[in-house]
Design an enzyme around this catalytic site. Structure first.
Site, PDB file in Angstrom:
ATOM      1  N   HIS A   1     -12.747  -7.992   3.529  1.00 10.68           N
ATOM      2  CA  HIS A   1     -11.566  -8.606   4.154  1.00 10.68           C
ATOM      3  C   HIS A   1     -12.017  -9.608   5.222  1.00 10.68           C
ATOM      4  O   HIS A   1     -12.945  -9.325   5.977  1.00 10.68           O
ATOM      5  CB  HIS A   1     -10.682  -7.517   4.778  1.00 10.68           C
ATOM      6  CG  HIS A   1      -9.383  -8.060   5.275  1.00 10.68           C
ATOM      7  ND1 HIS A   1      -9.248  -8.639   6.518  1.00 10.68           N
ATOM      8  CD2 HIS A   1      -8.176  -8.175   4.673  1.00 10.68           C
ATOM      9  CE1 HIS A   1      -7.996  -9.054   6.666  1.00 10.68           C
ATOM     10  NE2 HIS A   1      -7.326  -8.787   5.565  1.00 10.68           N
TER      11      HIS A   1
ATOM     12  N   LYS B   1       4.209 -17.994 -13.267  1.00 13.71           N
ATOM     13  CA  LYS B   1       4.113 -18.909 -14.414  1.00 13.71           C
ATOM     14  C   LYS B   1       4.077 -18.093 -15.707  1.00 13.71           C
ATOM     15  O   LYS B   1       3.006 -17.642 -16.146  1.00 13.71           O
ATOM     16  CB  LYS B   1       2.842 -19.756 -14.291  1.00 13.71           C
ATOM     17  CG  LYS B   1       2.896 -20.742 -13.135  1.00 13.71           C
ATOM     18  CD  LYS B   1       1.645 -21.576 -13.075  1.00 13.71           C
ATOM     19  CE  LYS B   1       1.716 -22.507 -11.887  1.00 13.71           C
ATOM     20  NZ  LYS B   1       0.411 -22.801 -11.309  1.00 13.71           N
TER      21      LYS B   1
ATOM     22  N   GLU C   1       1.813  -9.912 -11.223  1.00 15.76           N
ATOM     23  CA  GLU C   1       2.419 -10.042  -9.888  1.00 15.76           C
ATOM     24  C   GLU C   1       3.397 -11.219  -9.894  1.00 15.76           C
ATOM     25  O   GLU C   1       3.110 -12.265 -10.459  1.00 15.76           O
ATOM     26  CB  GLU C   1       1.343 -10.302  -8.826  1.00 15.76           C
ATOM     27  CG  GLU C   1       1.954 -10.493  -7.438  1.00 15.76           C
ATOM     28  CD  GLU C   1       0.935 -10.813  -6.360  1.00 15.76           C
ATOM     29  OE1 GLU C   1       0.274  -9.889  -5.888  1.00 15.76           O
ATOM     30  OE2 GLU C   1       0.820 -12.000  -5.998  1.00 15.76           O
TER      31      GLU C   1
ATOM     32  N   THR D   1       5.891  -9.251  -4.504  1.00 17.68           N
ATOM     33  CA  THR D   1       5.328  -9.410  -3.157  1.00 17.68           C
ATOM     34  C   THR D   1       6.424  -9.336  -2.095  1.00 17.68           C
ATOM     35  O   THR D   1       7.624  -9.453  -2.380  1.00 17.68           O
ATOM     36  CB  THR D   1       4.559 -10.737  -3.011  1.00 17.68           C
ATOM     37  OG1 THR D   1       5.476 -11.801  -3.189  1.00 17.68           O
ATOM     38  CG2 THR D   1       3.424 -10.851  -4.011  1.00 17.68           C
TER      39      THR D   1
ATOM     40  N   ALA E   1       5.951 -12.939   4.056  1.00 20.83           N
ATOM     41  CA  ALA E   1       5.204 -12.797   5.300  1.00 20.83           C
ATOM     42  C   ALA E   1       6.143 -12.352   6.414  1.00 20.83           C
ATOM     43  O   ALA E   1       7.250 -12.874   6.555  1.00 20.83           O
ATOM     44  CB  ALA E   1       4.538 -14.114   5.654  1.00 20.83           C
TER      45      ALA E   1
HETATM   46  P1  FAD Z   1      -5.705  -3.028   6.207  1.00 23.21           P
HETATM   47  O1  FAD Z   1      -6.067  -2.029   5.193  1.00 23.21           O
HETATM   48  O2  FAD Z   1      -5.068  -2.545   7.461  1.00 23.21           O
HETATM   49  O3  FAD Z   1      -7.027  -3.852   6.565  1.00 23.21           O
HETATM   50  C1  FAD Z   1      -6.948  -5.034   7.345  1.00 23.21           C
HETATM   51  C2  FAD Z   1      -8.228  -5.175   8.180  1.00 23.21           C
HETATM   52  O4  FAD Z   1      -8.264  -4.143   9.178  1.00 23.21           O
HETATM   53  C3  FAD Z   1      -9.514  -5.025   7.369  1.00 23.21           C
HETATM   54  O5  FAD Z   1     -10.474  -5.894   7.915  1.00 23.21           O
HETATM   55  C4  FAD Z   1      -9.900  -3.567   7.599  1.00 23.21           C
HETATM   56  O6  FAD Z   1     -11.281  -3.343   7.436  1.00 23.21           O
HETATM   57  C5  FAD Z   1      -9.452  -3.372   9.039  1.00 23.21           C
HETATM   58  N1  FAD Z   1      -9.119  -1.989   9.373  1.00 23.21           N
HETATM   59  C6  FAD Z   1      -8.453  -1.098   8.587  1.00 23.21           C
HETATM   60  N2  FAD Z   1      -8.329   0.082   9.232  1.00 23.21           N
HETATM   61  C7  FAD Z   1      -8.904  -0.079  10.454  1.00 23.21           C
HETATM   62  C8  FAD Z   1      -9.099   0.763  11.589  1.00 23.21           C
HETATM   63  N3  FAD Z   1      -8.683   2.041  11.582  1.00 23.21           N
HETATM   64  N4  FAD Z   1      -9.733   0.254  12.671  1.00 23.21           N
HETATM   65  C9  FAD Z   1     -10.173  -1.024  12.702  1.00 23.21           C
HETATM   66  N5  FAD Z   1     -10.024  -1.872  11.654  1.00 23.21           N
HETATM   67  C10 FAD Z   1      -9.402  -1.401  10.547  1.00 23.21           C
HETATM   68  N6  FAD Z   1       0.501  -9.933   2.158  1.00 23.21           N
HETATM   69  C11 FAD Z   1       1.838 -10.089   2.318  1.00 23.21           C
HETATM   70  O7  FAD Z   1       2.303 -10.548   3.388  1.00 23.21           O
HETATM   71  N7  FAD Z   1       2.716  -9.747   1.329  1.00 23.21           N
HETATM   72  C12 FAD Z   1       2.275  -9.227   0.142  1.00 23.21           C
HETATM   73  O8  FAD Z   1       3.088  -8.920  -0.724  1.00 23.21           O
HETATM   74  C13 FAD Z   1       0.877  -9.057  -0.062  1.00 23.21           C
HETATM   75  N8  FAD Z   1       0.390  -8.537  -1.215  1.00 23.21           N
HETATM   76  C14 FAD Z   1      -0.965  -8.318  -1.351  1.00 23.21           C
HETATM   77  C15 FAD Z   1      -1.448  -7.716  -2.532  1.00 23.21           C
HETATM   78  C16 FAD Z   1      -2.818  -7.497  -2.713  1.00 23.21           C
HETATM   79  C17 FAD Z   1      -3.306  -6.835  -3.977  1.00 23.21           C
HETATM   80  C18 FAD Z   1      -3.729  -7.900  -1.701  1.00 23.21           C
HETATM   81  C19 FAD Z   1      -5.218  -7.695  -1.905  1.00 23.21           C
HETATM   82  C20 FAD Z   1      -3.259  -8.490  -0.527  1.00 23.21           C
HETATM   83  C21 FAD Z   1      -1.877  -8.693  -0.334  1.00 23.21           C
HETATM   84  N9  FAD Z   1      -1.362  -9.274   0.838  1.00 23.21           N
HETATM   85  C22 FAD Z   1       0.002  -9.440   1.002  1.00 23.21           C
HETATM   86  C23 FAD Z   1      -2.264  -9.723   1.894  1.00 23.21           C
HETATM   87  C24 FAD Z   1      -2.566  -8.606   2.930  1.00 23.21           C
HETATM   88  O9  FAD Z   1      -1.380  -8.296   3.634  1.00 23.21           O
HETATM   89  C25 FAD Z   1      -3.650  -9.140   3.866  1.00 23.21           C
HETATM   90  O10 FAD Z   1      -4.870  -9.272   3.192  1.00 23.21           O
HETATM   91  C26 FAD Z   1      -3.810  -8.397   5.182  1.00 23.21           C
HETATM   92  O11 FAD Z   1      -4.587  -9.229   6.043  1.00 23.21           O
HETATM   93  C27 FAD Z   1      -4.529  -7.052   5.076  1.00 23.21           C
HETATM   94  O12 FAD Z   1      -3.730  -6.114   4.520  1.00 23.21           O
HETATM   95  P2  FAD Z   1      -4.326  -4.648   4.158  1.00 23.21           P
HETATM   96  O13 FAD Z   1      -3.186  -3.845   3.726  1.00 23.21           O
HETATM   97  O14 FAD Z   1      -5.508  -4.768   3.311  1.00 23.21           O
HETATM   98  O15 FAD Z   1      -4.775  -4.179   5.648  1.00 23.21           O
END
Ligand code: FAD
Length: 288
Positions: free
Chosen positions: A148, A271, A17, A48, A51
């Site tokens: 999460h 890095k 990444e 990435t 934000a």
């Molecule tokens: P979701 O899948 O929507 O989940 C978020 C929360 O909502 C979880 O608690 C889930 O249980 C809950 N949820 C899901 N569906 C529902 C529903 N139908 N009803 C109620 N609750 C629900 N962030 C950035 O800004 N830029 C990046 O490039 C980036 N890259 C990432 C790469 C990886 C591999 C990971 C693990 C995270 C990354 N993040 C990045 C962080 C990510 O955006 C955050 O962790 C964010 O808070 C959750 O994103 P998600 O896509 O998992 O969300």
């Protein structure tokens, strides 16, 4: 190439990444980082998304640099604070640039942001649906072996993950973790829930004490005693900590591979030297 095809065709994959710079003026520095990293032939490189999407064009620019270096790019995309129009213009841009892989994310909830019915996107699954309609992209999603931070319970989190995967994810990549047992438990939960897509294990090499504090705050992940002891003894000694962090990450990956985890993603923190040392430590295994 589509990442799902890379996963199907290779026994073992190790991907990296990278993150784009915060200012356009530094884009050349990030491209230099990419040029060094592609020499280690990662299976793909994810880029990435800043934000709230403030630097979305930078992600495409860096993804193109990855592609030009001969490595398949995976472009991250977040939706929470975006409009449908903005998302579709980014998807158009990715199509025009022949970028075939997207990691579809919700994005973190900004401090001054209140969730409301008026916004278009609330969760990542809605973005997955939107991307899926195009019929062209290989789509990945995020998952959390230690749950999460916004979730009330593990059961709830994994149920939402199942719904997201069923919207059309091809693979999922985990949040960083330092305790492989957390991953093995999560893998089992996924199997019980019939989440059958490949799970790419995300590993963060910790090379300084400041980094671990911030990473743990953001990700909710636990620190095993073995790792805490390393931090206590070497955390304030940068050169030793760097070496210890690289070895810890390499050992973590070897244990994962020994336990049948064939797809590893390294959070390189831009890095190249750290990524290179890990790849060196895995050279025979990668070519198994
Ligand atoms: P979701 O899948 O929507 O989940 C978020 C929360 O909502 C979880 O608690 C889930 O249980 C809950 N949820 C899901 N569906 C529902 C529903 N139908 N009803 C109620 N609750 C629900 N962030 C950035 O800004 N830029 C990046 O490039 C980036 N890259 C990432 C790469 C990886 C591999 C990971 C693990 C995270 C990354 N993040 C990045 C962080 C990510 O955006 C955050 O962790 C964010 O808070 C959750 O994103 P998600 O896509 O998992 O969300």
């Amino acid at each position: 190439m589509k990442i799902i095809d890379i996963i199907k065709n290779k026994k073992v994959t190790v991907s990296f990444e990278v993150f784009p710079p915060k200012e356009w003026a530094k884009i050349g520095d990030t491209k230099d980082v990419i040029n060094q990293m592609v020499k280690d032939s990662p299976a793909w490189m994810s880029v990435t998304y800043g934000a709230a999407g403030t630097t979305s064009g930078y992600t495409t620019e860096i993804a193109n640099a990855v592609k030009n270096g001969g490595v398949t790019p995976l472009s991250h995309l977040t939706c929470l604070t975006s409009t449908k129009e903005k998302i579709n213009s980014v998807l158009d841009e990715l199509e025009e640039n022949n970028i075939e892989n997207i990691l579809a994310l919700r994005g973190d909830i900004p401090k001054d942001f209140t969730m409301s019915d008026n916004q278009y996107y609330h969760h990542a699954f809605e973005l997955v649906n939107e991307i899926k309609q195009r019929g062209k992209f290989c789509i990945g999603g995020a998952c959390y072996p230690e749950t999460h931070p916004d979730s009330k319970s593990r059961v709830e989190d994994i149920s939402h993950l199942k719904e997201k995967v069923d919207c059309g994810l091809d693979f999922i990549t985990t949040q960083m973790f330092f305790d492989n047992e957390a991953f093995y438990n999560f893998r089992e939960m996924c199997a019980i829930k019939e989440i059958n897509v490949p799970i790419v294990a995300g590993i963060m090499p910790i090379t300084n004490a400041k980094q671990i504090k911030r990473s743990v705050e953001l990700s909710n992940c636990s620190l095993p005693k073995k790792f805490q002891k390393i931090m206590e003894r070497f955390g304030e000694k940068p050169e030793i900590m760097k070496q210890a962090g690289i070895i810890y990450a390499t050992e973590q990956i070897i244990d994962l591979m020994a336990n049948g985890v064939n797809n590893i993603h390294i959070y390189t923190m831009n890095k190249p030297d750290v990524a290179h040392k890990i790849m060196e430590g895995l050279s025979a295994i990668i070519n198994e």
